[in-house]
Design a protein around this motif. Structure first.
Motif, PDB file in Angstrom:
ATOM      1  N   LEU A 253      13.071  -6.510  50.655  1.00 20.76           N
ATOM      2  CA  LEU A 253      13.227  -7.297  51.936  1.00 20.76           C
ATOM      3  C   LEU A 253      13.800  -8.344  51.159  1.00 20.76           C
ATOM      4  CD1 LEU A 253      10.504  -6.909  54.739  1.00 20.76           C
ATOM      5  CD2 LEU A 253      13.004  -5.394  53.892  1.00 20.76           C
ATOM      6  N   CYS A 254      15.397  -8.809  51.879  1.00 26.28           N
ATOM      7  CA  CYS A 254      16.022 -10.105  51.839  1.00 26.28           C
ATOM      8  C   CYS A 254      15.109 -11.025  52.541  1.00 26.28           C
ATOM      9  CB  CYS A 254      17.628  -9.959  52.033  1.00 26.28           C
ATOM     10  SG  CYS A 254      18.110  -8.457  50.845  1.00 26.28           S
ATOM     11  N   ARG A 255      15.689 -11.810  52.423  1.00 31.18           N
ATOM     12  CA  ARG A 255      15.197 -13.288  53.225  1.00 31.18           C
ATOM     13  C   ARG A 255      15.285 -13.108  54.698  1.00 31.18           C
ATOM     14  NH1 ARG A 255      15.161 -19.833  51.627  1.00 31.18           N
ATOM     15  NH2 ARG A 255      14.662 -18.196  49.365  1.00 31.18           N
ATOM     16  N   HIS A 256      16.305 -13.105  54.922  1.00 33.60           N
ATOM     17  CA  HIS A 256      17.033 -12.732  56.587  1.00 33.60           C
ATOM     18  C   HIS A 256      16.264 -11.682  56.871  1.00 33.60           C
ATOM     19  CE1 HIS A 256      19.810  -9.516  54.444  1.00 33.60           C
ATOM     20  NE2 HIS A 256      19.879  -8.993  56.026  1.00 33.60           N
ATOM     21  N   HIS A 257      15.783 -10.581  56.375  1.00 37.51           N
ATOM     22  CA  HIS A 257      15.191  -9.622  56.821  1.00 37.51           C
ATOM     23  C   HIS A 257      14.099  -9.533  57.194  1.00 37.51           C
ATOM     24  CE1 HIS A 257      17.526  -7.006  54.241  1.00 37.51           C
ATOM     25  NE2 HIS A 257      18.252  -6.379  55.722  1.00 37.51           N
ATOM     26  N   VAL A 258      12.793 -10.639  56.104  1.00 43.01           N
ATOM     27  CA  VAL A 258      11.783 -11.286  56.355  1.00 43.01           C
ATOM     28  C   VAL A 258      11.436 -12.592  57.782  1.00 43.01           C
ATOM     29  CG1 VAL A 258       9.867 -13.305  55.683  1.00 43.01           C
ATOM     30  CG2 VAL A 258      11.401 -11.107  53.503  1.00 43.01           C
ATOM     31  N   GLU A 259      12.777 -13.531  57.550  1.00 43.90           N
ATOM     32  CA  GLU A 259      13.300 -13.973  58.937  1.00 43.90           C
ATOM     33  C   GLU A 259      13.248 -13.091  60.275  1.00 43.90           C
ATOM     34  OE1 GLU A 259      16.404 -17.589  60.697  1.00 43.90           O
ATOM     35  OE2 GLU A 259      16.094 -17.165  58.649  1.00 43.90           O
ATOM     36  N   ARG A 260      13.422 -11.967  60.272  1.00 42.00           N
ATOM     37  CA  ARG A 260      13.598 -10.860  61.718  1.00 42.00           C
ATOM     38  C   ARG A 260      11.824 -10.735  61.794  1.00 42.00           C
ATOM     39  NH1 ARG A 260      17.874  -6.299  61.015  1.00 42.00           N
ATOM     40  NH2 ARG A 260      16.996  -5.557  63.068  1.00 42.00           N
ATOM     41  N   CYS A 261      11.659 -10.417  60.806  1.00 38.57           N
ATOM     42  CA  CYS A 261       9.323 -10.074  61.138  1.00 38.57           C
ATOM     43  C   CYS A 261       9.274 -11.100  61.295  1.00 38.57           C
ATOM     44  CB  CYS A 261       9.534  -9.882  59.211  1.00 38.57           C
ATOM     45  SG  CYS A 261       9.577  -8.170  59.164  1.00 38.57           S
ATOM     46  N   ALA A 262       9.266 -12.807  61.357  1.00 35.15           N
ATOM     47  CA  ALA A 262       9.161 -13.526  61.842  1.00 35.15           C
ATOM     48  C   ALA A 262       9.144 -13.540  63.098  1.00 35.15           C
ATOM     49  CB  ALA A 262       9.017 -15.274  60.303  1.00 35.15           C
ATOM     50  N   GLN A 263      10.598 -13.437  63.184  1.00 33.08           N
ATOM     51  CA  GLN A 263      11.101 -14.451  64.775  1.00 33.08           C
ATOM     52  C   GLN A 263      10.162 -13.045  65.644  1.00 33.08           C
ATOM     53  OE1 GLN A 263      13.135 -16.443  65.940  1.00 33.08           O
ATOM     54  NE2 GLN A 263      12.421 -15.508  67.538  1.00 33.08           N
ATOM     55  N   THR A 264       9.893 -11.495  65.453  1.00 31.23           N
ATOM     56  CA  THR A 264       9.642 -10.742  66.057  1.00 31.23           C
ATOM     57  C   THR A 264       8.265 -11.164  66.096  1.00 31.23           C
ATOM     58  OG1 THR A 264      10.681  -9.131  65.342  1.00 31.23           O
ATOM     59  CG2 THR A 264       8.898  -8.100  65.833  1.00 31.23           C
ATOM     60  N   GLN A 265       7.370 -11.597  65.095  1.00 35.72           N
ATOM     61  CA  GLN A 265       5.766 -12.151  65.643  1.00 35.72           C
ATOM     62  C   GLN A 265       5.334 -12.878  66.351  1.00 35.72           C
ATOM     63  OE1 GLN A 265       3.031 -11.652  63.894  1.00 35.72           O
ATOM     64  NE2 GLN A 265       3.351  -9.298  63.003  1.00 35.72           N
ATOM     65  N   GLY A 292      18.330 -15.260  40.769  1.00 33.71           N
ATOM     66  CA  GLY A 292      18.784 -14.885  42.029  1.00 33.71           C
ATOM     67  C   GLY A 292      17.832 -15.334  42.785  1.00 33.71           C
ATOM     68  N   HIS A 293      16.305 -14.604  42.772  1.00 40.28           N
ATOM     69  CA  HIS A 293      15.501 -14.428  43.622  1.00 40.28           C
ATOM     70  C   HIS A 293      16.054 -13.793  45.469  1.00 40.28           C
ATOM     71  CE1 HIS A 293      12.941 -17.406  41.619  1.00 40.28           C
ATOM     72  NE2 HIS A 293      14.466 -17.873  41.077  1.00 40.28           N
ATOM     73  N   TYR A 294      16.206 -12.889  45.439  1.00 44.51           N
ATOM     74  CA  TYR A 294      17.033 -12.515  46.038  1.00 44.51           C
ATOM     75  C   TYR A 294      16.093 -11.621  47.546  1.00 44.51           C
ATOM     76  CZ  TYR A 294      20.899 -11.972  42.883  1.00 44.51           C
ATOM     77  OH  TYR A 294      21.690 -12.133  42.060  1.00 44.51           O
ATOM     78  N   PHE A 295      15.157 -11.300  46.610  1.00 44.58           N
ATOM     79  CA  PHE A 295      14.083  -9.686  47.724  1.00 44.58           C
ATOM     80  C   PHE A 295      12.613 -10.856  47.671  1.00 44.58           C
ATOM     81  CE2 PHE A 295      16.280  -6.576  45.118  1.00 44.58           C
ATOM     82  CZ  PHE A 295      17.072  -6.976  45.822  1.00 44.58           C
ATOM     83  N   SER A 296      11.759 -10.599  48.532  1.00 47.95           N
ATOM     84  CA  SER A 296      10.613 -11.221  48.911  1.00 47.95           C
ATOM     85  C   SER A 296       9.174 -10.159  48.027  1.00 47.95           C
ATOM     86  CB  SER A 296      10.679 -10.700  50.236  1.00 47.95           C
ATOM     87  OG  SER A 296       8.677 -11.082  50.383  1.00 47.95           O
ATOM     88  N   THR A 297       8.550 -10.777  47.453  1.00 50.97           N
ATOM     89  CA  THR A 297       7.565 -10.346  46.668  1.00 50.97           C
ATOM     90  C   THR A 297       6.719  -9.626  47.141  1.00 50.97           C
ATOM     91  OG1 THR A 297       6.645 -12.140  46.651  1.00 50.97           O
ATOM     92  CG2 THR A 297       8.191 -12.237  44.715  1.00 50.97           C
ATOM     93  N   SER A 298       6.246  -9.638  48.530  1.00 51.06           N
ATOM     94  CA  SER A 298       5.539  -8.865  49.825  1.00 51.06           C
ATOM     95  C   SER A 298       5.735  -8.551  50.530  1.00 51.06           C
ATOM     96  CB  SER A 298       4.286 -10.247  49.838  1.00 51.06           C
ATOM     97  OG  SER A 298       4.838 -11.342  50.418  1.00 51.06           O
ATOM     98  N   GLY A 299       6.821  -9.030  50.602  1.00 48.57           N
ATOM     99  CA  GLY A 299       7.943  -7.737  52.376  1.00 48.57           C
ATOM    100  C   GLY A 299       7.866  -9.186  53.331  1.00 48.57           C
ATOM    101  N   CYS A 300       7.039  -8.503  54.281  1.00 50.00           N
ATOM    102  CA  CYS A 300       6.878  -9.164  55.692  1.00 50.00           C
ATOM    103  C   CYS A 300       5.258  -8.765  55.912  1.00 50.00           C
ATOM    104  CB  CYS A 300       7.193  -8.036  56.948  1.00 50.00           C
ATOM    105  SG  CYS A 300       9.594  -8.201  57.091  1.00 50.00           S
ATOM    106  N   LYS A 301       4.514  -8.551  54.379  1.00 48.82           N
ATOM    107  CA  LYS A 301       3.262  -8.449  55.052  1.00 48.82           C
ATOM    108  C   LYS A 301       2.325  -9.640  55.137  1.00 48.82           C
ATOM    109  CE  LYS A 301       0.079  -5.912  52.641  1.00 48.82           C
ATOM    110  NZ  LYS A 301      -0.729  -4.947  51.169  1.00 48.82           N
ATOM    111  N   ASN A 302       2.916 -11.015  54.154  1.00 44.32           N
ATOM    112  CA  ASN A 302       1.868 -12.304  54.207  1.00 44.32           C
ATOM    113  C   ASN A 302       2.723 -12.856  55.593  1.00 44.32           C
ATOM    114  OD1 ASN A 302       0.486 -11.796  52.497  1.00 44.32           O
ATOM    115  ND2 ASN A 302       1.836 -12.295  50.932  1.00 44.32           N
TER     116      ASN A 302
END
Length: 311
Positions: A253-265, A292-302
């Motif tokens: 997951l990229c940063r904007h995907h993680v942000e969408r996870c947070a918004q859903t929560q 680069g730091h493109y991808f989350s190391t833990s996805g949306c888990k945390n």
């Protein structure tokens, strides 16, 4: 009497049959009554709640639609979900089961296995194999449409899942039971290196993420799972005999995907307007590779834990 019986059967075989079936389903605990698949709702649920996974969405939708369209499937549906932690594998598996049965994941016809609970390390593998074989055989005998979800397959002892081989093939009947209508879902992180490498190469080549296809990753995932000594499918005849219907890749997951996870929560907590918290939660996650730091190391888990700290 012999002439009256066919007439009675004809009467029941038309609209009256529906009435009798509805009446039967009000008093019977039957998987045929509870089995009400809704692929469209499943697709919508994936789209709304599993982010950045166009490959998984496409494969799961296509495989499930194709399988359910068959009156008499040639073999069970066997899906193997792979990718890094927090990318939505377990959520997608639960969604699939939820949209098959009216009673959702609480259905007695959906069976979930977790290795630390059902097959603890240090246990006698042969005894666990016999137990698993008995569970599957008994449940499919009771309900041909049974769903089996095996989470954290990478934590299972190699050889344990091999006992499923007779149930996953095209044999019409095994142990006097038809096993072709069952669904099996394997979930693991095995193959994540190959999936993440392909996503990184796509990114660094300047190509759009959505241009990736699942077909490009099928063989690489299969080899990685088969050759990995820590995989529950290590050297497994299930892979060797090509009994897996599809290997389903979950991309990092990229940063904007993680942000969408947070918004859903946040919306689930009644705080949809706190977009600042969603952005902050995504910003506080760790990303790779460096540079680069493109991808989350833990996805949306945390993400839920981050939101708790920020609210």
């Amino acid at each position: 009497m012999t002439t009256v019986l066919p007439l009675l059967l004809l009467c029941v075989c038309a609209p009256a049959r529906c009435v009798f079936q509805k009446l039967y389903c009000t008093i019977a605990d039957s998987c045929d009554c509870d089995f009400r698949p809704n692929v469209r709702e499943f697709e919508w649920d994936l789209y709304k709640n599993v982010f950045g996974q166009h490959l998984a969405q496409e494969v799961l939708s296509e495989e499930l639609s194709r399988f359910l369209a068959q009156e008499a499937p040639e073999k069970p549906l066997v899906l193997s979900l792979h990718g890094s932690s927090g990318t939505g594998k377990t959520m997608a598996g639960d969604m699939l089961a939820r949209h098959l049965y009216a009673s959702a994941t609480g259905s007695p016809f959906v069976h979930q296995f977790i290795p630390t609970l059902h097959f603890p390390a240090g246990g006698h593998v042969q005894a666990q194999r016999e137990q698993l074989k008995s569970w599957v055989q008994g449940n499919v005998t009771a309900c041909a449409r049974s769903v089996f979800i095996f989470d954290e397959v990478d934590k299972m002892a190699p050889g344990l899942l091999d006992v499923l081989e007779p149930f996953l093939g095209p044999s019409h009947a095994v142990f006097r039971t038809n096993y072709r209508k069952a669904i099996y879902i394997f979930i693991s992180t095995a193959g994540e290196e190959e999936i993440n490498k392909a996503a990184l190469e796509q990114r660094e080549a300047g190509r759009d993420r959505e241009e990736m296809t699942a077909a490009e990753l099928q063989d690489a995932i299969a080899r990685a799972v088969y050759d990995n000594p820590t995989s529950g499918l290590y050297n497994s005849p299930i892979i060797r005999q090509k009994l897996v219907s599809a290997f389903v890749p979950f991309l990092p997951l990229c940063r904007h995907h993680v942000e969408r996870c947070a918004q859903t929560q946040l919306c689930q907590r009644g705080a949809c307007e706190r977009r600042d918290v969603a952005r902050a939660a995504a910003a506080h996650m760790a990303y790779q590779p460096s540079p680069g730091h493109y991808f989350s190391t833990s996805g949306c888990k945390n993400v839920p834990a981050k939101i708790n700290l920020l609210l």
